[in-house]
Design a protein around this motif. Structure first.
Motif, short mmCIF file in Angstrom:
data_model
loop_
_atom_site.label_atom_id
_atom_site.label_comp_id
_atom_site.label_asym_id
_atom_site.label_seq_id
_atom_site.Cartn_x
_atom_site.Cartn_y
_atom_site.Cartn_z
N ALA A 84 41.19 -6.91 76.17
CA ALA A 84 41.00 -8.23 75.57
C ALA A 84 39.73 -8.92 76.06
N GLU A 85 39.41 -8.78 77.33
CA GLU A 85 38.30 -9.54 77.90
C GLU A 85 36.97 -8.81 77.92
N LEU A 88 37.07 -5.12 73.72
CA LEU A 88 37.12 -5.52 72.32
C LEU A 88 36.11 -6.62 71.93
N PRO A 89 35.78 -7.57 72.79
CA PRO A 89 34.79 -8.57 72.40
C PRO A 89 33.42 -7.98 72.04
N ARG A 126 43.94 -5.06 69.68
CA ARG A 126 42.94 -5.36 68.65
C ARG A 126 43.46 -6.47 67.72
N HIS A 129 43.27 -9.74 69.52
CA HIS A 129 41.87 -10.15 69.63
C HIS A 129 41.37 -10.75 68.31
N GLU A 130 41.69 -10.09 67.21
CA GLU A 130 41.26 -10.59 65.90
C GLU A 130 41.91 -11.92 65.58
N GLN A 132 42.91 -14.18 67.71
CA GLN A 132 42.25 -15.18 68.55
C GLN A 132 40.87 -15.55 67.97
#
Length: 158
Positions: A84-85, A88-89, A126, A129-130, A132
Motif C-alpha cells: 500500500a505504501e 502500488l503508489p 490493489r 489502493h485504487e 483510496q
C-alpha cells in the motif's frame, strides 16, 4: 547432498524468493555457470528430483540457513503495508511488481506464499489502493463537478 543441487536452489531462491519447480525454470547458462563455479559437471542436475523428499529437505535446509520465517499474520500485515505504501503508489507494471514482490520476500526473509494466496493479497491491496486514490480525487472535486458526475452515472443506467 550434491553441491550443485544445493547451489542451484540457493541461487534461485536468493534471486526470486522462491524455489524452482523443476529444471525448466532454470536457464541452461545459469546451470552451467553455477556448475563451473563449484567445479562439477552440469549434467549432475539431470537426475535431480525437485519435488521429492530430497528436494524438499534441501529447500528446508536453505530456508533454515537463510533464517527465513513462515508467512504468517505479522508477515502478511507487513507485506500489505509495504504494498500500500511503497509498491502500488508507483504503479508498477506486472513484471516490475513481481520483481519487487520477490525482492520484498527475500529482503525480509519471509517465505513467499503460494501463487493463489499471493494473487489474492495483491488483488485486494490493489483494489484498496485504487479505492483510496478515487476517494482522494473525489475529495478535490467541487460540488458542481460531483453533481455532473452523478448525473452521468444516472444517464448510463437509463
Amino acid at each position: 547432498m550434491c553441491s550443485s543441487d544445493l547451489a542451484v536452489q540457493l541461487a534461485f531462491y536468493k534471486q526470486y524468493a522462491r524455489f524452482p519447480e523443476d529444471e525448466s525454470d532454470l536457464a541452461p547458462a545459469v546451470i552451467a555457470h553455477l556448475a563451473d563455479q563449484i567445479s562439477v559437471p552440469a549434467v549432475l542436475l539431470d537426475d535431480y528430483e525437485w519435488a521429492d523428499r530430497t528436494g524438499r529437505r534441501h529447500r528446508q535446509q536453505i530456508l533454515d540457513f537463510l533464517a527465513v520465517v513462515p508467512f504468517e499474520e505479522a508477515g502478511e500485515s507487513a507485506f500489505r503495508v509495504w504494498l500500500a505504501e511503497e509498491a502500488l503508489p508507483s504503479e508498477p507494471n506486472s513484471a516490475a511488481l513481481e520483481e519487487q514482490i520477490g525482492a520484498w520476500f527475500a529482503r525480509n526473509r519471509v517465505t513467499r506464499p503460494g501463487g493463489y494466496r499471493l494473487d489474492r493479497l495483491v488483488a485486494s491491496a490493489r483494489a484498496a489502493h485504487e479505492e483510496q486514490a478515487f476517494r482522494m480525487v473525489a475529495a478535490h472535486l467541487d460540488a458542481e463537478t460531483r453533481r455532473r458526475l452523478v448525473g452521468l452515472d444516472r444517464k448510463s443506467v437509463v
